[in-house]
Design a protein around this motif. Structure first.
Motif, PDB file in Angstrom:
ATOM      1  N   TYR A 116       0.845  -1.193   0.000  1.00  0.00           N
ATOM      2  CA  TYR A 116       0.000   0.000   0.000  1.00  0.00           C
ATOM      3  C   TYR A 116       0.884   1.249   0.000  1.00  0.00           C
ATOM      4  N   ILE A 117       0.470   2.263  -0.774  1.00  0.00           N
ATOM      5  CA  ILE A 117       1.115   3.575  -0.722  1.00  0.00           C
ATOM      6  C   ILE A 117       0.086   4.567  -0.207  1.00  0.00           C
ATOM      7  N   ILE A 118       0.413   5.218   0.907  1.00  0.00           N
ATOM      8  CA  ILE A 118      -0.532   6.111   1.585  1.00  0.00           C
ATOM      9  C   ILE A 118       0.076   7.505   1.667  1.00  0.00           C
ATOM     10  N   ASP A 119      -0.702   8.520   1.300  1.00  0.00           N
ATOM     11  CA  ASP A 119      -0.158   9.875   1.307  1.00  0.00           C
ATOM     12  C   ASP A 119      -0.165  10.473   2.711  1.00  0.00           C
ATOM     13  N   LYS A 120       0.298  11.721   2.817  1.00  0.00           N
ATOM     14  CA  LYS A 120       0.453  12.361   4.122  1.00  0.00           C
ATOM     15  C   LYS A 120      -0.883  12.604   4.824  1.00  0.00           C
ATOM     16  N   ASN A 121      -1.991  12.564   4.054  1.00  0.00           N
ATOM     17  CA  ASN A 121      -3.321  12.766   4.643  1.00  0.00           C
ATOM     18  C   ASN A 121      -4.008  11.454   5.006  1.00  0.00           C
ATOM     19  N   GLY A 122      -3.315  10.340   4.820  1.00  0.00           N
ATOM     20  CA  GLY A 122      -3.896   9.044   5.163  1.00  0.00           C
ATOM     21  C   GLY A 122      -4.717   8.418   4.050  1.00  0.00           C
ATOM     22  N   SER A 149      -1.187  -2.949  -4.332  1.00  0.00           N
ATOM     23  CA  SER A 149      -0.892  -4.083  -5.201  1.00  0.00           C
ATOM     24  C   SER A 149      -2.199  -4.755  -5.602  1.00  0.00           C
ATOM     25  N   LYS A 150      -2.108  -5.666  -6.574  1.00  0.00           N
ATOM     26  CA  LYS A 150      -3.307  -6.322  -7.081  1.00  0.00           C
ATOM     27  C   LYS A 150      -4.023  -7.113  -5.991  1.00  0.00           C
ATOM     28  N   GLU A 151      -5.354  -7.013  -5.991  1.00  0.00           N
ATOM     29  CA  GLU A 151      -6.223  -7.792  -5.105  1.00  0.00           C
ATOM     30  C   GLU A 151      -5.952  -7.532  -3.626  1.00  0.00           C
ATOM     31  N   ALA A 152      -5.342  -6.400  -3.321  1.00  0.00           N
ATOM     32  CA  ALA A 152      -5.099  -6.072  -1.910  1.00  0.00           C
ATOM     33  C   ALA A 152      -6.416  -5.673  -1.245  1.00  0.00           C
ATOM     34  N   PRO A 153      -6.729  -6.246  -0.076  1.00  0.00           N
ATOM     35  CA  PRO A 153      -7.962  -5.849   0.630  1.00  0.00           C
ATOM     36  C   PRO A 153      -7.805  -4.437   1.193  1.00  0.00           C
ATOM     37  N   LEU A 154      -8.933  -3.857   1.585  1.00  0.00           N
ATOM     38  CA  LEU A 154      -8.885  -2.535   2.196  1.00  0.00           C
ATOM     39  C   LEU A 154      -8.018  -2.576   3.453  1.00  0.00           C
ATOM     40  N   LEU A 155      -7.210  -1.570   3.618  1.00  0.00           N
ATOM     41  CA  LEU A 155      -6.340  -1.511   4.793  1.00  0.00           C
ATOM     42  C   LEU A 155      -7.174  -1.081   5.997  1.00  0.00           C
ATOM     43  N   PRO A 156      -7.232  -1.902   7.053  1.00  0.00           N
ATOM     44  CA  PRO A 156      -8.050  -1.551   8.226  1.00  0.00           C
ATOM     45  C   PRO A 156      -7.618  -0.227   8.850  1.00  0.00           C
ATOM     46  N   ASN A 157      -8.579   0.486   9.389  1.00  0.00           N
ATOM     47  CA  ASN A 157      -8.283   1.776  10.026  1.00  0.00           C
ATOM     48  C   ASN A 157      -7.331   1.610  11.208  1.00  0.00           C
ATOM     49  N   GLU A 158      -7.389   0.447  11.881  1.00  0.00           N
ATOM     50  CA  GLU A 158      -6.501   0.216  13.021  1.00  0.00           C
ATOM     51  C   GLU A 158      -5.035   0.213  12.578  1.00  0.00           C
ATOM     52  N   LYS A 177      -3.914   1.799   9.830  1.00  0.00           N
ATOM     53  CA  LYS A 177      -3.608   3.188   9.457  1.00  0.00           C
ATOM     54  C   LYS A 177      -3.286   4.024  10.695  1.00  0.00           C
ATOM     55  N   LYS A 178      -4.052   3.773  11.743  1.00  0.00           N
ATOM     56  CA  LYS A 178      -3.819   4.525  12.977  1.00  0.00           C
ATOM     57  C   LYS A 178      -2.467   4.166  13.581  1.00  0.00           C
ATOM     58  N   GLN A 179      -2.127   2.883  13.531  1.00  0.00           N
ATOM     59  CA  GLN A 179      -0.864   2.435  14.111  1.00  0.00           C
ATOM     60  C   GLN A 179       0.332   3.004  13.344  1.00  0.00           C
ATOM     61  N   ILE A 180       0.261   2.988  12.005  1.00  0.00           N
ATOM     62  CA  ILE A 180       1.392   3.494  11.225  1.00  0.00           C
ATOM     63  C   ILE A 180       1.479   5.011  11.309  1.00  0.00           C
ATOM     64  N   SER A 181       0.377   5.681  11.638  1.00  0.00           N
ATOM     65  CA  SER A 181       0.430   7.133  11.815  1.00  0.00           C
ATOM     66  C   SER A 181       1.221   7.503  13.072  1.00  0.00           C
ATOM     67  N   LEU A 182       1.398   6.523  13.952  1.00  0.00           N
ATOM     68  CA  LEU A 182       2.174   6.751  15.170  1.00  0.00           C
ATOM     69  C   LEU A 182       3.654   6.415  14.962  1.00  0.00           C
ATOM     70  N   SER A 183       4.022   6.230  13.704  1.00  0.00           N
ATOM     71  CA  SER A 183       5.418   5.987  13.312  1.00  0.00           C
ATOM     72  C   SER A 183       5.921   4.599  13.683  1.00  0.00           C
ATOM     73  N   SER A 184       5.007   3.661  13.892  1.00  0.00           N
ATOM     74  CA  SER A 184       5.437   2.278  14.142  1.00  0.00           C
ATOM     75  C   SER A 184       5.904   1.665  12.820  1.00  0.00           C
ATOM     76  N   SER A 185       7.116   1.127  12.792  1.00  0.00           N
ATOM     77  CA  SER A 185       7.665   0.608  11.542  1.00  0.00           C
ATOM     78  C   SER A 185       7.369  -0.869  11.334  1.00  0.00           C
ATOM     79  N   ILE A 186       7.354  -1.671  12.398  1.00  0.00           N
ATOM     80  CA  ILE A 186       7.068  -3.104  12.308  1.00  0.00           C
ATOM     81  C   ILE A 186       6.193  -3.514  13.487  1.00  0.00           C
ATOM     82  N   PHE A 187       5.072  -4.166  13.197  1.00  0.00           N
ATOM     83  CA  PHE A 187       4.222  -4.667  14.271  1.00  0.00           C
ATOM     84  C   PHE A 187       3.337  -5.790  13.732  1.00  0.00           C
TER      85      PHE A 187
END
Length: 308
Positions: free
Chosen positions: A216-222, A228-237, A239-249
């Motif tokens: 997934y490629i996500i812009d600065k506004n989320g 990629s092909k056939e990728a499911p929707l990225l859960p909001n949880e 998105k929220k986690q990566i907005s906190l700068s978590s790199s691996i979880f």
């Protein structure tokens, strides 16, 4: 006496098998951990390379945008001063600008005259949208409100299907820059650059194939710009986690346990996300582990039965 010897032998046999099974469990746990760490490192390196490649391409978009937006002829004409320069002058300049392979096309909208200009044609905005470039499922009024009327600064719109000339279909990422850049109350015009998704998605699909993961490629506004092909929707949880700068979880995505990797671009604060289902990249280890434990258990049962 014979019974005591048999009992001691049976207990020894069972203890040896249990020790063997326990050592196998410990071994495969360590192997699983090491495999996970190696996969994470290699996948994170691929993600970083994708970010570098994308930054280089987007830098070329910014360069083209700056060349056009700060053009002196355009700055005069867009204010309505057509007695000095004409649309033809702008079109000639646009023809001379270098266009990279991943840029499908670009055009300029003039608010005061409601004209859209490319390097080769000029149309009123309604006619341009009807016969040149329109988005699948998007009415002209929505396009006018979303793209032409609002102020934009280095705005990227998510990938959409573009209907070109009422006959061709392309998926594009749309870049929008208002003209002039320092007038946010009511822009005098818009620069729209259409980025060919196919030229970019090839890199993403190769990563998807190599890593067995969703990209997934996500812009600065989320906003999700590309996947990629056939990728499911990225859960909001996530998105929220990566907005906190978590790199691996790790994350539970339905029935699947997944590992999420995120790399952020310092150039534009875009986030490059990889979601790896553990069931895919640990499948071979799990099959081997199940086979070994099943074989050990079978030998244990067979040995006890035979001694009995």
């Amino acid at each position: 006496m014979k019974r005591s010897v048999f009992l001691i032998f049976s207990i020894s046999y069972i203890i040896i098998l249990l020790l063997s099974m326990t050592s196998n469990v410990i071994y495969y746990q360590r192997m699983e951990k090491n495999t996970l760490e190696n996969i994470k490192r290699s996948s994170f390196a691929m993600l970083e390379q994708l970010q570098i490649d994308m930054d280089n391409k987007l830098r070329q978009v910014y360069e083209l945008s700056n060349n056009i937006v700060f053009d002196k002829k355009l700055a005069i004409l867009i204010k309505g001063n057509d007695y000095i320069f004409s649309y033809k002058d702008i079109m000639e300049d646009m023809m001379n600008y270098p266009k990279n392979e991943f840029i499908y096309d670009y055009y300029i909208y003039f608010y005061n005259t409601d004209q859209v200009v490319t390097a080769t044609v000029k149309f009123p905005s309604q006619r341009f949208y009807d016969i040149m470039y329109s988005y699948e499922g998007v009415e002209y009024s929505s396009w006018q409100d979303e793209v032409l009327s609002k102020y934009h600064f280095h705005t990227y719109l998510p990938s959409r299907q573009l209907n070109a000339y009422n006959s061709e279909k392309h998926r594009v990422i749309t870049f929008v820059q208002s003209i002039p850049i320092n007038r946010s109350d009511r822009p005098l015009g818009q620069l729209i650059i259409l980025i060919d998704e196919e030229k970019i998605s090839g890199m993403i699909d190769k990563m998807h194939w190599a890593a067995g993961a969703y990209i997934y490629i996500i812009d600065k506004n989320g906003e999700t710009i590309l996947t990629s092909k056939e990728a499911p929707l990225l859960p909001n949880e996530i998105k929220k986690q990566i907005s906190l700068s978590s790199s691996i979880f790790d994350y539970s995505m339905g029935r699947d346990e997944v590992t999420v990797l995120c790399h952020t671009s310092e150039q534009n604060n875009w986030k490059y996300v990889m979601v790896m289902p553990k069931s895919i990249f640990l499948a071979e280890i799990n099959r081997t582990k199940t086979f070994t434990l099943s074989l050990s258990l079978f030998c244990l049962i067979l040995g006890v039965t035979a001694k009995a």
